[in-house]
Write a protein that holds these residues in place. Structure first.
Motif, PDB file in Angstrom:
ATOM      1  N   LYS A  18       0.731  -1.110   0.167  1.00 36.29           N
ATOM      2  CA  LYS A  18      -0.120   0.041  -0.097  1.00 36.29           C
ATOM      3  C   LYS A  18       0.817   1.241  -0.040  1.00 36.29           C
ATOM      4  N   MET A  21       0.613   4.915   5.170  1.00 32.00           N
ATOM      5  CA  MET A  21      -0.465   5.449   5.932  1.00 32.00           C
ATOM      6  C   MET A  21      -0.349   7.104   6.421  1.00 32.00           C
ATOM      7  N   ALA A  72       1.672  -6.953   8.736  1.00 32.34           N
ATOM      8  CA  ALA A  72       0.735  -6.227   8.216  1.00 32.34           C
ATOM      9  C   ALA A  72       1.041  -4.928   8.210  1.00 32.34           C
ATOM     10  N   PHE A  73       1.606  -4.169   9.133  1.00 28.66           N
ATOM     11  CA  PHE A  73       2.264  -2.783   9.018  1.00 28.66           C
ATOM     12  C   PHE A  73       3.098  -2.561   7.626  1.00 28.66           C
ATOM     13  N   LYS A  76       1.187  -2.108   4.685  1.00 30.37           N
ATOM     14  CA  LYS A  76       0.624  -0.968   4.662  1.00 30.37           C
ATOM     15  C   LYS A  76       1.398   0.145   4.608  1.00 30.37           C
ATOM     16  N   ASP A 309      -6.222 -10.644   7.276  1.00 26.27           N
ATOM     17  CA  ASP A 309      -5.882  -9.109   7.918  1.00 26.27           C
ATOM     18  C   ASP A 309      -6.836  -8.030   7.369  1.00 26.27           C
ATOM     19  N   SER A 313      -6.567  -4.743   9.295  1.00 25.63           N
ATOM     20  CA  SER A 313      -5.869  -3.487   8.537  1.00 25.63           C
ATOM     21  C   SER A 313      -6.966  -2.220   8.974  1.00 25.63           C
ATOM     22  N   ARG A 314      -8.407  -2.594   8.852  1.00 24.00           N
ATOM     23  CA  ARG A 314      -9.378  -1.464   9.067  1.00 24.00           C
ATOM     24  C   ARG A 314      -9.069  -1.041  10.539  1.00 24.00           C
ATOM     25  N   ASP A 317      -6.122   1.378  10.516  1.00 18.89           N
ATOM     26  CA  ASP A 317      -6.301   2.675   9.660  1.00 18.89           C
ATOM     27  C   ASP A 317      -7.068   3.639  10.411  1.00 18.89           C
TER      28      ASP A 317
END
Length: 349
Positions: A18, A21, A72-73, A76, A309, A313-314, A317
């Motif tokens: 992604k 963030m 997961a980070f 992102k 995930d 993830s939500r 965020d």
């Protein structure tokens, strides 16, 4: 670009990388600091009480869960990850986590995997850390005097830390020394520490003590503004501001006489929050969007709710939308209470 994450079953799955963030103030969050344990084999006087009550081991995330969260980070947009504690190297089997995260360095999904350590266990793990892709570490060291070191750390042995630094450099890792500037304890020694560190090819970063957690003494007794320390050093060295950055909060100076760099981390006298790109994850799965604020997000619940995930993830965020502009640390005689109740060892240095 794609990157690989590993779910709780050990299965690999591809996820789309992604864009970073972005918090409410337009700052890209690309740096995750992870406290793998709140436990430490030192009891530094400015950091914690001598008789600490640590988290029950049953409350800690497993290393596999920490790996999944970190992955997961990374998916992102996190590009730099630092393992901290407590003392991270006292966590049983911690090298499993280091090796798993090192795969992201080798794949190019992560720019840097680093570690902050007190150095006590470093001689045992330095070669393996380097093999896992750790190229740079920070060693917390506040004095070169063995007796004073024992006074500050209560339980530490300076000789073991020095062995650890030797081992890290032999393994090819770049070592940076972090020292908390303490009035009346190590302030007179800092010029010597600067020459020693630079003489070994190591940067030195000075840190102002922060009002986090109850300790056994009054922090105002040893609080030293780094603006004052810089003025004192300027009497012996030629200091020049430089644009060098490592991704953290330090502002750097070049030292003409030694050819090295001096970093200053000044949470008290010069709030560095305007460029903050960091969030902090604890060993229990709590995400703190700011070191000096109490607002936090529970990531353990969504982590354990599903092997997918998407929910996690939500929640991440939503947490980023609550990242504050900055902290409000104060140390003085009229406010002799911690700005936040948790100790630095809980959140990670």
């Amino acid at each position: 670009m794609n990157t690989v994450t590993i779910d709780r079953t050990g299965a690999h799955k591809l996820v789309d990388a992604k864009t970073p963030m972005i918090d409410p103030f337009g700052r890209a969050v690309t740096y995750l600091r992870v406290s793998v344990t709140d436990r430490c084999d030192f009891r530094c006087t400015y950091c914690m009480a001598e008789n600490m009550t640590f988290l029950p081991k049953k409350d800690l995330l497993s290393l596999e869960e920490l790996n999944r969260l970190c992955s997961a980070f990374i998916a992102k947009g996190v590009r730099k990850l630092r393992l901290t504690g407590g003392e991270p190297l006292v966590r049983k089997n911690v090298m499993f986590l280091v090796r798993e995260l090192g795969r992201h360095v080798h794949s190019g999904a992560l720019d840097e995997l680093t570690l902050t350590t007190n150095g006590s266990q470093l001689s045992r793990f330095a070669a393996e850390l380097a093999d896992c892709g750790v190229r740079r570490i920070n060693v917390s060291l506040d004095t070169l005097d063995a007796d004073k070191f024992k006074q500050i750390t209560r339980w530490g042995e300076l000789s073991k830390v020095m062995e650890g630094i030797d081992a890290a450099q032999t393994a090819g890792m770049h070592v940076k020394i972090n020292a908390v500037a303490l009035k009346g304890l190590n302030d007179a020694e800092i010029p010597e520490m600067l020459r020693w560190a630079h003489g070994r090819g190591m940067d030195l970063t000075l840190i102002e003590t922060m009002p986090m957690g109850e300790i056994d003494e009054d922090r105002t007794d040893h609080y030293l503004p780094l603006s004052e320390m810089r003025d004192r050093l300027a009497g012996a060295f030629t200091l020049s501001d430089i644009a060098y950055k490592t991704g953290g909060p330090a502002r750097y100076l070049s030292v003409a006489e030694t050819g090295g760099r001096l970093g200053l981390i000044t949470p008290m006298t010069h709030n560095f929050c305007e460029s903050c790109n960091r969030v902090r994850l604890t060993c229990t799965g709590t995400l703190y969007m700011c070191l000096g604020q109490n607002d936090a997000a529970d990531l353990r619940t969504p982590l354990r709710a599903s092997d997918d995930d998407a929910y996690l993830s939500r929640v991440i965020d939503e947490a980023i939308t609550r990242k504050p502009k900055g902290h409000d640390f104060i140390i003085d005689r009229t406010r002799n209470k911690p700005a936040v109740a948790r100790h630095m060892s809980v959140t990670g240095g």
